[in-house]
Design a protein around this motif. Structure first.
Motif, short mmCIF file in Angstrom:
data_model
loop_
_atom_site.label_atom_id
_atom_site.label_comp_id
_atom_site.label_asym_id
_atom_site.label_seq_id
_atom_site.Cartn_x
_atom_site.Cartn_y
_atom_site.Cartn_z
N GLY A 243 0.81 -1.20 0.00
CA GLY A 243 0.00 0.00 0.00
C GLY A 243 0.84 1.25 0.00
N GLY A 244 0.19 2.36 -0.17
CA GLY A 244 0.91 3.64 -0.19
C GLY A 244 0.09 4.70 -0.86
N LEU A 245 0.80 5.71 -1.29
CA LEU A 245 0.18 6.87 -1.93
C LEU A 245 0.37 6.77 -3.44
CD1 LEU A 245 -1.16 9.68 -1.65
CD2 LEU A 245 1.15 10.63 -1.46
N ALA A 246 -0.69 6.97 -4.18
CA ALA A 246 -0.62 6.97 -5.63
C ALA A 246 -1.44 8.14 -6.17
CB ALA A 246 -1.15 5.65 -6.20
N GLN A 247 -1.11 8.56 -7.35
CA GLN A 247 -1.91 9.58 -8.00
C GLN A 247 -3.03 8.94 -8.80
OE1 GLN A 247 0.86 11.97 -10.32
NE2 GLN A 247 1.12 13.40 -8.63
N ALA A 248 -4.08 9.68 -9.01
CA ALA A 248 -5.18 9.20 -9.84
C ALA A 248 -4.64 8.80 -11.21
CB ALA A 248 -6.25 10.27 -9.98
N GLY A 249 -5.08 7.64 -11.66
CA GLY A 249 -4.57 7.10 -12.92
C GLY A 249 -3.37 6.20 -12.76
N GLY A 250 -2.81 6.17 -11.57
CA GLY A 250 -1.62 5.37 -11.32
C GLY A 250 -1.96 3.95 -10.92
N SER A 251 -0.94 3.24 -10.51
CA SER A 251 -1.07 1.82 -10.18
C SER A 251 -0.39 1.50 -8.86
CB SER A 251 -0.43 0.96 -11.28
OG SER A 251 -1.05 1.15 -12.51
N LEU A 252 -0.91 0.49 -8.22
CA LEU A 252 -0.27 -0.11 -7.05
C LEU A 252 -0.48 -1.61 -7.12
CD1 LEU A 252 -1.29 2.22 -4.06
CD2 LEU A 252 1.02 1.91 -4.97
N ARG A 253 0.45 -2.33 -6.54
CA ARG A 253 0.31 -3.79 -6.46
C ARG A 253 0.39 -4.20 -4.99
NH1 ARG A 253 4.33 -8.68 -7.82
NH2 ARG A 253 2.85 -10.17 -8.71
N LEU A 254 -0.70 -4.72 -4.50
CA LEU A 254 -0.75 -5.21 -3.14
C LEU A 254 -0.41 -6.69 -3.12
CD1 LEU A 254 -4.01 -3.53 -1.81
CD2 LEU A 254 -1.71 -2.56 -2.07
N SER A 255 0.22 -7.10 -2.05
CA SER A 255 0.52 -8.52 -1.85
C SER A 255 0.02 -8.95 -0.48
CB SER A 255 2.03 -8.76 -1.94
OG SER A 255 2.52 -8.43 -3.23
N CYS A 256 -0.25 -10.21 -0.37
CA CYS A 256 -0.69 -10.79 0.90
C CYS A 256 0.05 -12.12 1.05
CB CYS A 256 -2.18 -10.99 0.91
SG CYS A 256 -2.82 -11.89 2.34
N ALA A 257 0.87 -12.19 2.06
CA ALA A 257 1.63 -13.40 2.34
C ALA A 257 0.93 -14.18 3.45
CB ALA A 257 3.06 -13.04 2.76
N ALA A 258 0.69 -15.45 3.19
CA ALA A 258 -0.04 -16.29 4.13
C ALA A 258 0.88 -17.33 4.75
CB ALA A 258 -1.20 -16.97 3.43
N SER A 259 0.62 -17.65 5.98
CA SER A 259 1.34 -18.73 6.66
C SER A 259 0.41 -19.40 7.65
CB SER A 259 2.58 -18.19 7.38
OG SER A 259 2.22 -17.24 8.35
N GLY A 260 0.73 -20.66 7.97
CA GLY A 260 -0.04 -21.38 8.97
C GLY A 260 -1.29 -22.04 8.44
N LEU A 261 -1.45 -22.07 7.13
CA LEU A 261 -2.60 -22.75 6.53
C LEU A 261 -2.18 -23.41 5.23
CD1 LEU A 261 -5.07 -20.13 4.95
CD2 LEU A 261 -2.62 -19.83 5.21
N GLN B 238 -4.26 -7.59 8.65
CA GLN B 238 -4.43 -6.32 9.37
C GLN B 238 -4.71 -5.15 8.43
OE1 GLN B 238 -4.50 -5.97 12.85
NE2 GLN B 238 -4.70 -8.17 12.58
N GLY B 239 -4.47 -5.35 7.17
CA GLY B 239 -4.77 -4.30 6.20
C GLY B 239 -3.56 -3.47 5.81
N THR B 240 -3.64 -2.91 4.63
CA THR B 240 -2.63 -1.98 4.14
C THR B 240 -3.35 -0.78 3.53
OG1 THR B 240 -0.63 -1.77 2.77
CG2 THR B 240 -2.41 -3.11 1.87
N GLN B 241 -2.87 0.39 3.85
CA GLN B 241 -3.56 1.62 3.44
C GLN B 241 -3.20 2.00 2.01
OE1 GLN B 241 -5.87 3.49 5.15
NE2 GLN B 241 -6.04 4.74 3.28
N VAL B 242 -4.22 2.31 1.25
CA VAL B 242 -4.06 2.85 -0.10
C VAL B 242 -4.71 4.23 -0.13
CG1 VAL B 242 -4.73 2.61 -2.51
CG2 VAL B 242 -3.96 0.60 -1.21
N THR B 243 -3.93 5.20 -0.55
CA THR B 243 -4.43 6.56 -0.66
C THR B 243 -4.17 7.05 -2.08
OG1 THR B 243 -3.97 6.98 1.67
CG2 THR B 243 -4.32 8.90 0.25
N VAL B 244 -5.23 7.48 -2.74
CA VAL B 244 -5.13 7.95 -4.12
C VAL B 244 -5.47 9.44 -4.15
CG1 VAL B 244 -5.87 7.63 -6.49
CG2 VAL B 244 -5.80 5.67 -4.92
N SER B 245 -4.53 10.22 -4.63
CA SER B 245 -4.74 11.67 -4.69
C SER B 245 -5.22 12.05 -6.07
CB SER B 245 -3.44 12.39 -4.35
OG SER B 245 -2.44 12.08 -5.29
N SER B 246 -6.01 13.10 -6.11
CA SER B 246 -6.55 13.57 -7.40
C SER B 246 -5.63 14.56 -8.06
CB SER B 246 -7.92 14.20 -7.17
OG SER B 246 -7.82 15.25 -6.25
#
Length: 122
Positions: free
Chosen positions: A9-27, A114-122
């Motif tokens: 997660g993080g800050l991106a501008q409108a029209g931009g891209s982000l790639r979120l990942s989720c790493a799992a363990s214990g299952l 727990q979540g990851t914050q994504v903020t997109v600015s205009s």
């Protein structure tokens, strides 16, 4: 102990891209559907998309054509590629694990990160 850890997660501008990942363990990751949900301030948690244990995907209307979910069972990881981001995509993004199929309903998932914050600015 099952753990789901989101990143990317993080800050991106409108029209931009982000790639979120989720790493799992214990299952047994390959037996689980992985869902992505998000929650914006003052709003209810909403479904973004899911990938089933056999690789089928479906998305919320708001994500169709812009977001792509993929999984790497060898690495126990699921990704959410988000393109053409809009300010309305600003939210805390969660990944969740549900046995085999999951659904668009949060109650179908047994484990949550727990979540990851994504903020997109205009």
């Amino acid at each position: 102990q099952v753990q789901l850890v989101e990143s990317g997660g993080g800050l991106a501008q409108a029209g931009g891209s982000l790639r979120l990942s989720c790493a799992a363990s214990g299952l047994t990751f390959r037996s689980y559907a992985m869902g992505w949900f998000r929650q914006a301030p003052g709003k209810e948690r909403e479904f973004v998309g899911r990938i089933t244990w056999v690789g089928g995907v479906d998305y919320a209307d708001s994500a169709k054509g812009r977001f792509t979910i993929s999984r790497d069972d060898a690495k126990n990881t699921v990704h959410l590629q988000m393109n053409s981001l809009e300010p309305e995509d600003t939210a805390l993004y969660y990944c969740a694990a549900g046995y085999r199929w999951g659904s668009s309903q949060a109650g179908s998932y047994d484990y949550w990160g727990q979540g990851t914050q994504v903020t997109v600015s205009s």
